[in-house]
Design a protein around this motif. Structure first.
Motif, PDB file in Angstrom:
ATOM      1  N   VAL A 124       9.516  14.669 -29.008  1.00 45.27           N
ATOM      2  CA  VAL A 124       9.364  16.092 -28.743  1.00 45.27           C
ATOM      3  C   VAL A 124       9.962  16.384 -27.376  1.00 45.27           C
ATOM      4  CG1 VAL A 124       7.723  17.960 -28.349  1.00 45.27           C
ATOM      5  CG2 VAL A 124       7.311  16.284 -30.172  1.00 45.27           C
ATOM      6  N   LEU A 125      10.916  17.285 -27.335  1.00 45.67           N
ATOM      7  CA  LEU A 125      11.603  17.645 -26.100  1.00 45.67           C
ATOM      8  C   LEU A 125      11.093  18.997 -25.612  1.00 45.67           C
ATOM      9  CD1 LEU A 125      15.271  16.723 -27.151  1.00 45.67           C
ATOM     10  CD2 LEU A 125      13.636  15.277 -25.923  1.00 45.67           C
ATOM     11  N   ARG A 126      10.661  19.039 -24.384  1.00 46.15           N
ATOM     12  CA  ARG A 126      10.210  20.285 -23.778  1.00 46.15           C
ATOM     13  C   ARG A 126      10.815  20.403 -22.382  1.00 46.15           C
ATOM     14  NH1 ARG A 126       5.306  22.493 -26.081  1.00 46.15           N
ATOM     15  NH2 ARG A 126       5.552  22.215 -28.334  1.00 46.15           N
ATOM     16  N   ARG A 127      10.933  21.613 -21.904  1.00 48.48           N
ATOM     17  CA  ARG A 127      11.483  21.874 -20.576  1.00 48.48           C
ATOM     18  C   ARG A 127      10.469  22.683 -19.777  1.00 48.48           C
ATOM     19  NH1 ARG A 127      17.421  24.045 -20.818  1.00 48.48           N
ATOM     20  NH2 ARG A 127      16.405  25.089 -22.543  1.00 48.48           N
ATOM     21  N   GLY A 128      10.306  22.316 -18.478  1.00 47.21           N
ATOM     22  CA  GLY A 128       9.384  23.062 -17.633  1.00 47.21           C
ATOM     23  C   GLY A 128       8.618  22.157 -16.696  1.00 47.21           C
ATOM     24  N   ASP A 129       7.551  22.688 -16.122  1.00 45.25           N
ATOM     25  CA  ASP A 129       6.710  21.918 -15.211  1.00 45.25           C
ATOM     26  C   ASP A 129       5.935  20.878 -16.017  1.00 45.25           C
ATOM     27  OD1 ASP A 129       5.290  21.833 -12.403  1.00 45.25           O
ATOM     28  OD2 ASP A 129       3.696  21.820 -13.914  1.00 45.25           O
ATOM     29  N   ALA A 130       6.184  19.601 -15.758  1.00 41.82           N
ATOM     30  CA  ALA A 130       5.670  18.542 -16.621  1.00 41.82           C
ATOM     31  C   ALA A 130       4.146  18.569 -16.779  1.00 41.82           C
ATOM     32  CB  ALA A 130       6.144  17.189 -16.112  1.00 41.82           C
ATOM     33  N   PRO A 131       3.355  18.639 -15.697  1.00 42.81           N
ATOM     34  CA  PRO A 131       1.899  18.652 -15.894  1.00 42.81           C
ATOM     35  C   PRO A 131       1.426  19.821 -16.753  1.00 42.81           C
ATOM     36  CG  PRO A 131       2.443  18.159 -13.605  1.00 42.81           C
ATOM     37  CD  PRO A 131       3.709  18.574 -14.266  1.00 42.81           C
ATOM     38  N   GLN A 132       1.980  21.005 -16.516  1.00 42.16           N
ATOM     39  CA  GLN A 132       1.566  22.164 -17.289  1.00 42.16           C
ATOM     40  C   GLN A 132       1.967  22.029 -18.752  1.00 42.16           C
ATOM     41  OE1 GLN A 132       2.881  25.837 -15.491  1.00 42.16           O
ATOM     42  NE2 GLN A 132       2.188  25.252 -13.450  1.00 42.16           N
ATOM     43  N   VAL A 133       3.204  21.569 -18.985  1.00 48.03           N
ATOM     44  CA  VAL A 133       3.690  21.408 -20.360  1.00 48.03           C
ATOM     45  C   VAL A 133       2.844  20.385 -21.110  1.00 48.03           C
ATOM     46  CG1 VAL A 133       5.625  20.552 -21.757  1.00 48.03           C
ATOM     47  CG2 VAL A 133       6.057  22.131 -19.852  1.00 48.03           C
ATOM     48  N   LEU A 134       2.554  19.257 -20.465  1.00 49.04           N
ATOM     49  CA  LEU A 134       1.804  18.196 -21.130  1.00 49.04           C
ATOM     50  C   LEU A 134       0.351  18.602 -21.374  1.00 49.04           C
ATOM     51  CD1 LEU A 134       3.338  15.249 -19.121  1.00 49.04           C
ATOM     52  CD2 LEU A 134       3.509  15.518 -21.597  1.00 49.04           C
ATOM     53  N   ALA A 135      -0.256  19.269 -20.400  1.00 46.57           N
ATOM     54  CA  ALA A 135      -1.638  19.714 -20.589  1.00 46.57           C
ATOM     55  C   ALA A 135      -1.732  20.716 -21.744  1.00 46.57           C
ATOM     56  CB  ALA A 135      -2.164  20.340 -19.297  1.00 46.57           C
ATOM     57  N   ALA A 136      -0.775  21.634 -21.824  1.00 43.26           N
ATOM     58  CA  ALA A 136      -0.761  22.605 -22.917  1.00 43.26           C
ATOM     59  C   ALA A 136      -0.533  21.906 -24.256  1.00 43.26           C
ATOM     60  CB  ALA A 136       0.318  23.656 -22.668  1.00 43.26           C
ATOM     61  N   LEU A 137       0.341  20.906 -24.254  1.00 47.34           N
ATOM     62  CA  LEU A 137       0.631  20.177 -25.487  1.00 47.34           C
ATOM     63  C   LEU A 137      -0.585  19.369 -25.950  1.00 47.34           C
ATOM     64  CD1 LEU A 137       2.968  19.739 -27.448  1.00 47.34           C
ATOM     65  CD2 LEU A 137       3.652  17.750 -26.090  1.00 47.34           C
ATOM     66  N   ALA A 138      -1.321  18.788 -24.995  1.00 52.18           N
ATOM     67  CA  ALA A 138      -2.548  18.067 -25.353  1.00 52.18           C
ATOM     68  C   ALA A 138      -3.562  19.014 -25.976  1.00 52.18           C
ATOM     69  CB  ALA A 138      -3.125  17.389 -24.114  1.00 52.18           C
ATOM     70  N   ASP A 139      -3.671  20.213 -25.420  1.00 47.52           N
ATOM     71  CA  ASP A 139      -4.602  21.207 -25.957  1.00 47.52           C
ATOM     72  C   ASP A 139      -4.165  21.660 -27.354  1.00 47.52           C
ATOM     73  OD1 ASP A 139      -6.910  23.014 -25.513  1.00 47.52           O
ATOM     74  OD2 ASP A 139      -5.368  24.572 -25.635  1.00 47.52           O
ATOM     75  N   GLU A 140      -2.855  21.829 -27.522  1.00 47.60           N
ATOM     76  CA  GLU A 140      -2.312  22.283 -28.806  1.00 47.60           C
ATOM     77  C   GLU A 140      -2.519  21.263 -29.918  1.00 47.60           C
ATOM     78  OE1 GLU A 140       2.199  22.789 -30.658  1.00 47.60           O
ATOM     79  OE2 GLU A 140       1.892  23.027 -28.497  1.00 47.60           O
ATOM     80  N   THR A 141      -2.355  19.988 -29.597  1.00 52.00           N
ATOM     81  CA  THR A 141      -2.382  18.937 -30.620  1.00 52.00           C
ATOM     82  C   THR A 141      -3.738  18.256 -30.753  1.00 52.00           C
ATOM     83  OG1 THR A 141      -1.633  17.268 -29.012  1.00 52.00           O
ATOM     84  CG2 THR A 141       0.068  18.458 -30.271  1.00 52.00           C
ATOM     85  N   GLY A 142      -4.633  18.497 -29.796  1.00 53.79           N
ATOM     86  CA  GLY A 142      -5.905  17.799 -29.804  1.00 53.79           C
ATOM     87  C   GLY A 142      -5.799  16.356 -29.351  1.00 53.79           C
ATOM     88  N   ALA A 143      -4.766  16.041 -28.598  1.00 49.68           N
ATOM     89  CA  ALA A 143      -4.583  14.660 -28.127  1.00 49.68           C
ATOM     90  C   ALA A 143      -5.720  14.270 -27.190  1.00 49.68           C
ATOM     91  CB  ALA A 143      -3.246  14.526 -27.405  1.00 49.68           C
ATOM     92  N   THR A 144      -6.214  13.057 -27.359  1.00 50.90           N
ATOM     93  CA  THR A 144      -7.313  12.572 -26.518  1.00 50.90           C
ATOM     94  C   THR A 144      -6.827  11.757 -25.327  1.00 50.90           C
ATOM     95  OG1 THR A 144      -7.554  10.642 -27.969  1.00 50.90           O
ATOM     96  CG2 THR A 144      -8.970  12.549 -28.402  1.00 50.90           C
ATOM     97  N   CYS A 145      -5.552  11.383 -25.348  1.00 49.46           N
ATOM     98  CA  CYS A 145      -5.021  10.588 -24.222  1.00 49.46           C
ATOM     99  C   CYS A 145      -3.527  10.833 -24.085  1.00 49.46           C
ATOM    100  CB  CYS A 145      -5.296   9.093 -24.444  1.00 49.46           C
ATOM    101  SG  CYS A 145      -4.834   8.053 -23.033  1.00 49.46           S
ATOM    102  N   ILE A 146      -3.091  10.920 -22.843  1.00 50.63           N
ATOM    103  CA  ILE A 146      -1.653  10.908 -22.534  1.00 50.63           C
ATOM    104  C   ILE A 146      -1.354   9.558 -21.884  1.00 50.63           C
ATOM    105  CG2 ILE A 146       0.190  11.948 -21.160  1.00 50.63           C
ATOM    106  CD1 ILE A 146      -1.222  14.622 -21.437  1.00 50.63           C
ATOM    107  N   HIS A 147      -0.507   8.791 -22.539  1.00 52.35           N
ATOM    108  CA  HIS A 147      -0.127   7.469 -22.051  1.00 52.35           C
ATOM    109  C   HIS A 147       1.219   7.575 -21.340  1.00 52.35           C
ATOM    110  CE1 HIS A 147      -3.135   5.490 -24.755  1.00 52.35           C
ATOM    111  NE2 HIS A 147      -2.880   6.551 -25.518  1.00 52.35           N
TER     112      HIS A 147
END
Length: 464
Positions: free
Chosen positions: A73-96
């Motif tokens: 999955v390719l995304r552009r932007g501020d990495a912490p904000q993008v990843l936090a939003a993506l975790a919320d969107e997908t229900g991910a329990t961990c970012i490795h």
């Protein structure tokens, strides 16, 4: 099905010996994510050559994931904000993620921890270096600042851990988040397309890295002497593969560790130098921009921003038009291929800071933009070493003689390849052509003796 696991990719673009991916695959469906976050790094955002490599490396890794019925999955932007939003969107329990030591990535890791909700955690792993930066310390527990004792301490702890295999299975999520198209990022030049030489010179990706390592394992015995010969292909050329994480240093070390040769011993110390550079920036995050020796830099350096003639000198160096064939061959190889032979890198860097007395930071920035293996730690440490300004560096008064170096290390064929206007000259003449045989090739910007005396006088003045 268990909760999705996000793998945050940065400079770790491989499938095997990728601890973050390996751990994520054990935990549930895997969503690999690359966030193109250029604003965070400031002056050290990816340079032009690095963007070319990144494009092709992501393309290659995408094919590898595709073969496992997965994708990036390719995304552009501020990495912490993008990843936090993506975790919320997908229900991910961990970012490795693999741990990184550039100051902007350390900051991003802290910001990401703060941005994640209570149900998601950030798990960081080591594996981009032989040993985690900061883990090799002196008897008193302090980090090393000098390479030689650091190297000895590292060798006592080698070999590194065994490399991990690729995950046996990579499960996909029930649905995939939206992704950018790689082409939308415009990482490749269009008009003019200056990257043709890079594409011709390199193969990209994890498979290419291992193919080069396989070749290198048969050649490394010749490296102790051959590393100084720019006309010969006796260097590993693994540096961009290591930088982008297409191969791990542990994989390299275990492939070569049973070699019994001076060439392997020399190369091993260079792999350790890569760890050393990360230890330096872990202690001194601004090392690639700030000198660490006590000079009056206003006296020592000529600043291209302060005068047109000095700016012209810098431009001649950048374009490979100094009148010194070995220097110009190196600078043109850099522009054409995104890489330069290590011996010649030192010659070209020394020429800028000592023959031309131009602040090393202008060289650091040019290399940063032009190198496909532009590494924040390596680039900064190497420039401060050659300029005599670092915590561990060569003495400024040791001034390399480009003409002598060119002849000593038999650079004639190398010069003919990258300075074609001199191709008809014989070996005895090509290293320092007389003015009447230069044709359209420029005369020397400054004589070596004159440049040496000027540099020594500037050094003396900077210490008064």
């Amino acid at each position: 099905m268990s909760s999705p696991q996000i793998v945050w990719l940065r400079r770790d673009l491989r499938m095997a010996d990728q601890p973050a991916l390996y751990a994520a695959a054990q935990g549930g469906p895997v969503i690999p994510v690359y966030v193109f976050d250029q604003d965070r790094a400031g002056d050290h955002a990816d340079g032009g050559a690095s963007k070319v490599w990144l494009h092709h490396s992501l393309e290659s890794l995408g094919r590898s994931y595709g073969a496992r019925n997965s994708r990036i999955v390719l995304r552009r932007g501020d990495a912490p904000q993008v990843l936090a939003a993506l975790a919320d969107e997908t229900g991910a329990t961990c970012i490795h993620a693999m741990r990184h030591y550039e100051p902007w990535w350390k900051e991003a890791e802290d910001e990401l921890r703060d941005a994640l909700g209570e149900d998601t955690k950030l798990c960081l792993y080591d594996g981009n270096y032989l040993l985690p930066p900061g883990s090799v310390t002196t008897g008193s527990g302090d980090p090393y600042k000098i390479y030689t004792p650091f190297s000895k301490a590292m060798l006592e702890r080698m070999p590194p851990r065994d490399p991990l295999p690729e995950p046996e299975t990579i499960h996909s999520p029930d649905s995939w988040p939206e992704s950018d198209e790689l082409a939308e990022w415009d990482l490749l030049p269009t008009k003019p397309d200056w990257a043709g030489g890079i594409r011709d010179f390199w193969d990209f990706g994890e498979d290419a890295a291992h193919e080069r390592l396989e070749w290198w394992s048969d050649v490394v015995a010749e490296y102790d002497e051959g590393r100084n010969l720019p006309s010969e292909d006796i260097t590993s050329r693994l540096s961009p593969h290591l930088h982008w994480g297409e191969i791990s240093p542990a994989q390299v070390w275990h492939k070569l560790k049973d070699k019994r040769s001076d060439g392997w011993k020399t190369y091993a110390k260079e792999v350790i130098w890569r760890d050393y550079a990360q230890n330096v920036i872990d202690q001194f995050p601004d090392y690639p921009t700030q000198s660490y020796r006590d000079y009056d830099e206003r006296t020592l350096w000529r600043n291209p921003n302060a005068g047109h003639l000095i700016a012209q000198d810098l431009e001649c160096w950048q374009k490979g038009m100094t009148g010194y064939p070995i220097v110009d061959a190196g600078m043109r190889q850099l522009w054409q291929t995104g890489w330069m032979h290590n011996r010649v890198r030192m010659i070209c860097a020394s020429f800028l800071v000592k023959h031309l007395l131009i602040d090393w930071r202008f060289g650091e920035q040019w290399y940063w933009d032009c190198l496909v293996d532009a590494d924040y730690g390596n680039n900064g440490v190497n420039w401060q070493w050659i300029s005599g300004t670092g915590v561990d560096s060569n003495m400024f008064v040791r001034i390399m003689a480009p003409l002598t170096q060119s002849e000593k290390f038999d650079a004639a064929a190398y010069i003919r390849e990258y300075v074609p206007e001199l191709a008809d000259l014989d070996d005895a003449c090509i290293h320092d052509p007389p003015d009447e045989r230069r044709g359209d090739y420029p005369v020397k910007m400054i004589g070596h003796k004159e440049a040496r005396e000027r540099a020594l006088e500037a050094y003396r003045s900077s210490k008064d």
